[in-house]
Motif scaffolding. Sequence first.
Motif, PDB file in Angstrom:
ATOM      1  N   ASN A  48       0.829  -1.206   0.000  1.00 28.62           N
ATOM      2  CA  ASN A  48       0.000   0.000   0.000  1.00 28.62           C
ATOM      3  C   ASN A  48       0.867   1.260   0.000  1.00 28.62           C
ATOM      4  OD1 ASN A  48      -2.383  -1.457  -0.013  1.00 28.62           O
ATOM      5  ND2 ASN A  48      -2.581  -1.456   2.220  1.00 28.62           N
ATOM      6  N   THR A  49       1.942   1.221   0.787  1.00 23.47           N
ATOM      7  CA  THR A  49       2.862   2.362   0.835  1.00 23.47           C
ATOM      8  C   THR A  49       3.529   2.565  -0.521  1.00 23.47           C
ATOM      9  OG1 THR A  49       3.282   1.992   3.187  1.00 23.47           O
ATOM     10  CG2 THR A  49       4.883   3.326   1.983  1.00 23.47           C
ATOM     11  N   LEU A  50       3.947   1.458  -1.146  1.00 28.07           N
ATOM     12  CA  LEU A  50       4.554   1.539  -2.471  1.00 28.07           C
ATOM     13  C   LEU A  50       3.583   2.126  -3.484  1.00 28.07           C
ATOM     14  CD1 LEU A  50       6.708   0.925  -4.609  1.00 28.07           C
ATOM     15  CD2 LEU A  50       5.810  -1.416  -4.712  1.00 28.07           C
ATOM     16  N   GLU A  51       2.332   1.705  -3.448  1.00 29.70           N
ATOM     17  CA  GLU A  51       1.344   2.210  -4.388  1.00 29.70           C
ATOM     18  C   GLU A  51       1.131   3.706  -4.200  1.00 29.70           C
ATOM     19  OE1 GLU A  51      -2.794   0.631  -6.227  1.00 29.70           O
ATOM     20  OE2 GLU A  51      -2.728   0.770  -4.033  1.00 29.70           O
ATOM     21  N   THR A  52       1.084   4.143  -2.940  1.00 30.70           N
ATOM     22  CA  THR A  52       0.928   5.571  -2.666  1.00 30.70           C
ATOM     23  C   THR A  52       2.106   6.356  -3.223  1.00 30.70           C
ATOM     24  OG1 THR A  52      -0.362   5.132  -0.654  1.00 30.70           O
ATOM     25  CG2 THR A  52       0.675   7.307  -0.849  1.00 30.70           C
ATOM     26  N   GLY A  53       3.311   5.842  -3.001  1.00 34.77           N
ATOM     27  CA  GLY A  53       4.499   6.517  -3.513  1.00 34.77           C
ATOM     28  C   GLY A  53       4.542   6.533  -5.027  1.00 34.77           C
ATOM     29  N   ASN A  54       4.130   5.441  -5.655  1.00 30.75           N
ATOM     30  CA  ASN A  54       4.138   5.381  -7.113  1.00 30.75           C
ATOM     31  C   ASN A  54       3.120   6.354  -7.704  1.00 30.75           C
ATOM     32  OD1 ASN A  54       5.114   4.017  -9.575  1.00 30.75           O
ATOM     33  ND2 ASN A  54       2.997   3.314  -9.747  1.00 30.75           N
ATOM     34  N   ASN A  55       1.950   6.445  -7.057  1.00 32.29           N
ATOM     35  CA  ASN A  55       0.944   7.403  -7.524  1.00 32.29           C
ATOM     36  C   ASN A  55       1.454   8.834  -7.406  1.00 32.29           C
ATOM     37  OD1 ASN A  55      -0.838   5.325  -8.099  1.00 32.29           O
ATOM     38  ND2 ASN A  55      -1.936   5.496  -6.159  1.00 32.29           N
ATOM     39  N   ALA A  56       2.163   9.123  -6.316  1.00 33.57           N
ATOM     40  CA  ALA A  56       2.719  10.463  -6.129  1.00 33.57           C
ATOM     41  C   ALA A  56       3.781  10.754  -7.189  1.00 33.57           C
ATOM     42  CB  ALA A  56       3.306  10.598  -4.728  1.00 33.57           C
ATOM     43  N   TYR A  57       4.589   9.742  -7.479  1.00 33.90           N
ATOM     44  CA  TYR A  57       5.625   9.908  -8.505  1.00 33.90           C
ATOM     45  C   TYR A  57       4.995  10.198  -9.861  1.00 33.90           C
ATOM     46  CZ  TYR A  57       9.046   8.504 -12.015  1.00 33.90           C
ATOM     47  OH  TYR A  57       9.852   8.457 -13.117  1.00 33.90           O
ATOM     48  N   ASN A  58       3.987   9.417 -10.243  1.00 33.21           N
ATOM     49  CA  ASN A  58       3.327   9.628 -11.533  1.00 33.21           C
ATOM     50  C   ASN A  58       2.698  11.012 -11.618  1.00 33.21           C
ATOM     51  OD1 ASN A  58       4.001   7.081 -12.503  1.00 33.21           O
ATOM     52  ND2 ASN A  58       2.144   6.129 -11.693  1.00 33.21           N
ATOM     53  N   ALA A  59       2.114  11.466 -10.497  1.00 34.40           N
ATOM     54  CA  ALA A  59       1.520  12.804 -10.484  1.00 34.40           C
ATOM     55  C   ALA A  59       2.599  13.866 -10.676  1.00 34.40           C
ATOM     56  CB  ALA A  59       0.775  13.032  -9.172  1.00 34.40           C
ATOM     57  N   THR A  60       3.787  13.621 -10.090  1.00 33.50           N
ATOM     58  CA  THR A  60       4.896  14.565 -10.248  1.00 33.50           C
ATOM     59  C   THR A  60       5.360  14.618 -11.693  1.00 33.50           C
ATOM     60  OG1 THR A  60       5.626  14.163  -7.972  1.00 33.50           O
ATOM     61  CG2 THR A  60       7.236  15.115  -9.486  1.00 33.50           C
ATOM     62  N   ILE A  61       5.427  13.444 -12.342  1.00 36.58           N
ATOM     63  CA  ILE A  61       5.833  13.394 -13.745  1.00 36.58           C
ATOM     64  C   ILE A  61       4.849  14.176 -14.607  1.00 36.58           C
ATOM     65  CG2 ILE A  61       6.136  11.888 -15.731  1.00 36.58           C
ATOM     66  CD1 ILE A  61       8.426  11.782 -13.766  1.00 36.58           C
ATOM     67  N   GLN A  62       3.555  13.965 -14.378  1.00 35.85           N
ATOM     68  CA  GLN A  62       2.542  14.671 -15.155  1.00 35.85           C
ATOM     69  C   GLN A  62       2.625  16.173 -14.923  1.00 35.85           C
ATOM     70  OE1 GLN A  62      -1.158  12.832 -14.066  1.00 35.85           O
ATOM     71  NE2 GLN A  62      -0.743  10.950 -15.203  1.00 35.85           N
ATOM     72  N   LEU A  63       2.845  16.549 -13.660  1.00 39.10           N
ATOM     73  CA  LEU A  63       2.972  17.961 -13.345  1.00 39.10           C
ATOM     74  C   LEU A  63       4.211  18.540 -14.012  1.00 39.10           C
ATOM     75  CD1 LEU A  63       2.057  20.467 -11.789  1.00 39.10           C
ATOM     76  CD2 LEU A  63       3.370  19.630  -9.813  1.00 39.10           C
ATOM     77  N   GLY A  64       5.310  17.755 -13.987  1.00 40.09           N
ATOM     78  CA  GLY A  64       6.533  18.217 -14.620  1.00 40.09           C
ATOM     79  C   GLY A  64       6.357  18.433 -16.113  1.00 40.09           C
ATOM     80  N   GLN A  65       5.638  17.537 -16.779  1.00 32.90           N
ATOM     81  CA  GLN A  65       5.387  17.698 -18.207  1.00 32.90           C
ATOM     82  C   GLN A  65       4.548  18.941 -18.475  1.00 32.90           C
ATOM     83  OE1 GLN A  65       3.630  13.886 -19.096  1.00 32.90           O
ATOM     84  NE2 GLN A  65       5.597  12.950 -19.575  1.00 32.90           N
ATOM     85  N   GLN A  66       3.546  19.160 -17.608  1.00 33.67           N
ATOM     86  CA  GLN A  66       2.716  20.352 -17.761  1.00 33.67           C
ATOM     87  C   GLN A  66       3.549  21.612 -17.548  1.00 33.67           C
ATOM     88  OE1 GLN A  66      -0.683  20.450 -15.159  1.00 33.67           O
ATOM     89  NE2 GLN A  66      -1.154  22.591 -15.608  1.00 33.67           N
ATOM     90  N   GLN A  67       4.410  21.580 -16.523  1.00 34.48           N
ATOM     91  CA  GLN A  67       5.254  22.738 -16.253  1.00 34.48           C
ATOM     92  C   GLN A  67       6.247  22.978 -17.378  1.00 34.48           C
ATOM     93  OE1 GLN A  67       6.787  21.526 -12.432  1.00 34.48           O
ATOM     94  NE2 GLN A  67       5.269  22.742 -11.313  1.00 34.48           N
TER      95      GLN A  67
END
Length: 202
Positions: A48-67
Amino acid sequence: MAKIKFDHSLLDIPDFIARMREIITAMTGNPVFAALAAKVTALDTAVNTLETGNNAYNATIQLGQQQLTERDVERVAAEEAARALASASEGETNDEAELLSGGWHLRQPPTPIGEMPAPQNLSATGGDLEGEADLQWDPVRGRNAYSGNVRPVPRARGNNSMWERNRVAPPLAWTPARCISSACAPSARLAPARGVTSRKSA
């Protein structure tokens, strides 16, 4: 004696999480592994912790692409503003010293390139079709075309057919019958080739 094959290291994160959840589901309430309930719970918590971290990472990647996209748009806007200011500065004065005082870099007057050297590191390999040769060479600064000397392959001994000069302008590649688009430049296709020379830009 059976041994567990732990082959999960090659899985990507989503597949690894899915595989671990299969194991957790199979182990939970399984009477064979009743004594391992605490370890099953520990694995479930870790997944569960890994999934939370992976979701946060993916959100960061998407945000980075938008930025990144937003930054590129902002760069274009800044360049347009700089061009507008440069144009307005030239409207105020054409004096070199005064323009330099505004922090601008000034264009240098054009100078002749001079005699164009022959391209270096010319190499030839057999072409895709009979009678063709693929040529590659180092680019020459200031060139806008190359000339290659070609002639038919002698069909009989003593054939003194003349060399024919052909203009080659990458990224088009020349053959005796047609032009072929090519991904690499400088390069050309001549059939067969004696040499390549560079030509001055206009």
